[in-house]
Each structure stands twice: as C-alpha cells, then as structure tokens.
Design an enzyme around this catalytic site. Structure first.
Site, PDB file in Angstrom:
ATOM      1  N   ASP A   1      -2.884  -4.670   5.242  1.00 55.62           N
ATOM      2  CA  ASP A   1      -4.020  -3.820   4.892  1.00 55.62           C
ATOM      3  C   ASP A   1      -3.592  -2.831   3.806  1.00 55.62           C
ATOM      4  OD1 ASP A   1      -6.797  -2.691   6.454  1.00 55.62           O
ATOM      5  OD2 ASP A   1      -5.670  -1.258   5.218  1.00 55.62           O
ATOM      6  N   ILE A   2      -4.396  -2.762   2.745  1.00 53.57           N
ATOM      7  CA  ILE A   2      -4.068  -1.842   1.645  1.00 53.57           C
ATOM      8  C   ILE A   2      -4.231  -0.402   2.145  1.00 53.57           C
ATOM      9  CG2 ILE A   2      -4.619  -1.140  -0.716  1.00 53.57           C
ATOM     10  CD1 ILE A   2      -5.761  -3.927  -1.177  1.00 53.57           C
TER      11      ILE A   2
ATOM     12  N   ASN B   1     -11.172   3.564  -4.207  1.00 55.43           N
ATOM     13  CA  ASN B   1     -12.566   3.302  -4.565  1.00 55.43           C
ATOM     14  C   ASN B   1     -13.271   4.588  -4.988  1.00 55.43           C
ATOM     15  OD1 ASN B   1     -13.262   0.568  -4.391  1.00 55.43           O
ATOM     16  ND2 ASN B   1     -13.438   0.627  -2.167  1.00 55.43           N
TER      17      ASN B   1
ATOM     18  N   HIS C   1     -15.862   1.358  -7.466  1.00 57.31           N
ATOM     19  CA  HIS C   1     -15.846   0.102  -6.717  1.00 57.31           C
ATOM     20  C   HIS C   1     -15.374  -1.079  -7.573  1.00 57.31           C
ATOM     21  CE1 HIS C   1     -17.594  -2.888  -3.912  1.00 57.31           C
ATOM     22  NE2 HIS C   1     -17.430  -1.936  -3.017  1.00 57.31           N
TER      23      HIS C   1
ATOM     24  N   ASP D   1     -12.397  -3.649  -6.850  1.00 58.71           N
ATOM     25  CA  ASP D   1     -12.462  -5.122  -6.839  1.00 58.71           C
ATOM     26  C   ASP D   1     -11.327  -5.741  -7.647  1.00 58.71           C
ATOM     27  OD1 ASP D   1     -14.677  -5.035  -5.289  1.00 58.71           O
ATOM     28  OD2 ASP D   1     -16.069  -5.859  -6.768  1.00 58.71           O
TER      29      ASP D   1
ATOM     30  N   GLU E   1     -10.285  -4.924   2.629  1.00 58.49           N
ATOM     31  CA  GLU E   1      -8.965  -4.874   1.957  1.00 58.49           C
ATOM     32  C   GLU E   1      -7.888  -5.327   2.928  1.00 58.49           C
ATOM     33  OE1 GLU E   1      -9.476  -2.644   4.427  1.00 58.49           O
ATOM     34  OE2 GLU E   1      -8.059  -1.151   3.646  1.00 58.49           O
TER      35      GLU E   1
ATOM     36  N   ARG F   1       9.554  -8.244   2.093  1.00 54.27           N
ATOM     37  CA  ARG F   1       9.610  -8.615   0.676  1.00 54.27           C
ATOM     38  C   ARG F   1       8.221  -8.469   0.029  1.00 54.27           C
ATOM     39  NH1 ARG F   1      12.729 -12.919   1.813  1.00 54.27           N
ATOM     40  NH2 ARG F   1      11.111 -14.465   1.485  1.00 54.27           N
TER      41      ARG F   1
END
Ligand code: GH3
Ligand code: MG
Ligand code: MG
Ligand code: MG
Length: 316
Positions: A195-196, A203, A208, A212, A238, A258
C-alpha cells in the site's frame, strides 16, 4: 475517490480489443493421421497466414497442449487412430475447463449423425470432406476470429483499466488455484499486500491526475520487478497484491524488502514535478490450505502493523 475515467475507459476498451485482434498470429493445431491430407490442409491454413503445428494422433495433440504450446484453434480429423473426435474434445475440456481451445472437426465418413455428435460434444464447427477450399477457409477464419475476440475480452476482464496489470477479480479467481498448486507440490508460499504511504496527501497536494500517473508508475515498476512468475494485481485504490509462486517466508521477505527499496529510490516524473513515494508491505506465509480470504486477511493485518510502526517497511 472521484471517478473521472468513464469516457476514456470505453475508448481504452475498444483499443484493447482492436489491439488483441491484430496482435500476433493465430496458431492452428492440425490433427490428421493421414500424411497426404495433413500436407494439403496445412498448405491451406498457411495460405490463410496461420501458424500451423501438426500432429498425427490425439495423444500427440494432447501432449502439445499439456506442454503449454500456444494454440488458438484445433482442426482435427474426427476418425483418429487413438481416439474419436468427441472423446478428444472431452479430454481437452477436462484439462482446460471453460477456456478450452475451440475444435473444428473434419470427416469423410458418410454417417450423417457424425456432425451432430461432434457439435454436441462441444466442437465449434464440423466440415465434411470433400469440401470447397473457400468454404474451409471461411469456416476456419471465422472460428479463429471469434477465438481472438474471446481472448481479447478475457484479457480485458482480467486487467485493471488504469494500470493494465491484473485486477482484483483475476487475483481472486486464479489465486486459490496457485496456492493449491504450491501446497500440492509441498512448497509453502506467501502473499503480500502493498500500500502506497500517504497517497491521499499526494492526491491533495498535486491533484488526482498526478495521483493516477504515480499509480501507473508504481504498477509498471512492480510488474518489471515481479515478472511473470508470481501473481501481481491491483487490488483497489493504491493497494497491490502479490501471490508468490512458492516462495517461503524468508525469500518472500527479502523479495518484498527489495521491492520496497526499489520503489523508494524510484523517481517519478509527472508534469514538471519529480516525486518519490514509499510503500508499506504486509506479508503472510501460507503453510496449510485455508480459504483464500484468510490469507489476504492475515497479510492485511501485517500491513496495518507496518503502517502503525511508521510506514515504509515490510512486516511479516
Ligand atoms: P496510508 O499511508 O495510511 O496508506 O494513507 P493513505 O493516504 O495512502 O491511505 P487512504 O486510504 O487514506 O487514502 C487512499 C487514497 O487513494 C484515497 C483515494 O482518493 C486515493 N485513490 C484511490 N483510488 C485512486 C485512483 O484510482 N486514482 C487516484 N489518483 N487516487 C486514488
Ligand atoms: Mg478419414
Ligand atoms: Mg495508502
Ligand atoms: Mg490503502
């Protein structure tokens, strides 16, 4: 999340179908015990610009399919030495299931009931010999075009429209089978949820559209690093999932670490901005057969821990 992609996504859909229809040649597996007739038929097919693979018996044809040869369409004589046409179709279906390669039957047998039997068994067409070359080519051409269209639609149904990697649906449809294969051969395997970090902030700061671009960049990097061996998908927003094809806990952890470092180092150019992101990863190891949801849930809990421990880390 505001959805702004509707018109664009329809255009992408059409473009993807078009691409699939023109992309690559169609490969036909030709099965005929008679060398002379096989030679003639192969000639006809090649004139239609098909790639042709030849087999003289059903067993040989099945071996080619099992070996994973790319075969789009099968054209077979229905009186093979080792198997009848309908039996060959049944064999193919038991191996390939719903997405079985389409089969066209050919026969010079006078029995009028053969066509019905062959089509009932699941054959897509039946051509009686002798035939006009033009009719043979038209029927085979139509079946091949239909198959290409079907393949294109299947690809679309499995892919995420923004990032073009596999989607959540594909991950859940094929994941359980991959786990089963790993456990059956005695391997443990692992599942990761990525998950970012602070993506909402990105955003809010850059808009937005830039968000993307970042998502596409992350997906492309992950795809390049993960390769074809493991199952990678965008699970939503995300968030990405990786089902490792038989990596044990240690190796999966190293792999994830990694990925984390690579993405942290990766510079993302969007408009005039040069951005960087970090990701958090939850990793669970699968040692016993359980519902697929449970594996994902376990990885999710580790992801939650990674977030709470300060993000930009792998937890397992
Ligand atoms: P955390 O580090 O805890 O993961 O924080 P976060 O901000 O990344 O997580 P949160 O779940 O609060 O926010 C996710 C954001 O992702 C919110 C949503 O608007 C955005 N998002 C989801 N799908 C898309 C998309 O397709 N494009 C863009 N640009 N943003 C998306
Ligand atoms: Mg014959
Ligand atoms: Mg996030
Ligand atoms: Mg999230």
């Amino acid at each position: 999340c505001i959805v702004k992609h509707e018109p664009q996504s329809i255009e992408r859909l059409i473009a993807a179908v078009d691409r699939a229809l023109t992309d690559g040649r169609t490969t036909v597996l030709l099965v005929d015990p008679n060398k002379g007739s096989r030679y003639d038929l192969a000639g006809l097919l090649r004139r239609q610009r098909f790639s042709v693979i030849e087999a003289s018996a059903a067993g040989e044809a099945l071996r080619l399919l099992d070996a994973g040869e790319t075969i789009d369409l099968i054209v077979t004589d229905t009186e093979l030495d080792d198997m009848s046409g309908p039996a060959l179709i049944a064999e193919i279906r038991s191996r390939q299931g719903e997405e079985a390669t389409p089969v066209i039957g050919l026969s010079d047998d006078g029995d009028a009931r053969l066509a019905a039997r062959f089509l009932e068994a699941g054959g897509v067409d039946f051509i009686r010999k002798p035939f006009l070359e033009a009719e043979f080519s038209a029927r085979v051409g139509q079946a091949a075009a239909m198959q290409k269209r079907l393949q294109a639609l299947r690809r679309l149904a499995a892919s995420d429209y923004l990032t073009n990697i596999y989607n959540r649906r594909h991950f859940f449809l094929t994941g359980p089978r991959l786990v089963e294969q790993c456990l059956r051969r005695g391997d443990s395997t692992s599942i990761a949820v990525l998950d970012i970090d602070h993506f909402k902030r990105l955003n809010d700061t850059y808009g937005h559209e830039i968000g993307d671009i970042v998502l596409k960049h992350v997906a492309r990097r992950l795809k390049a690093l993960v390769g074809e061996e493991h199952l990678l998908a965008r699970l939503g927003g995300e968030e990405f999932g990786i089902l490792f094809n038989g990596l044990d806990a240690r190796r999966a952890y190293d792999f994830c670490e990694r990925l984390r470092v690579e993405l942290e180092r990766s510079k993302i150019v969007a408009d005039d901005e040069e951005l960087t992101i970090t990701i958090s990863i939850g990793l669970a190891t699968i040692e016993v057969a359980e519902a697929f949801d449970n594996y994902l849930h376990a990885a999710d809990q580790f992801l939650y821990m990674a977030k709470h421990a300060g993000r930009n880390r792998v937890m397992s």
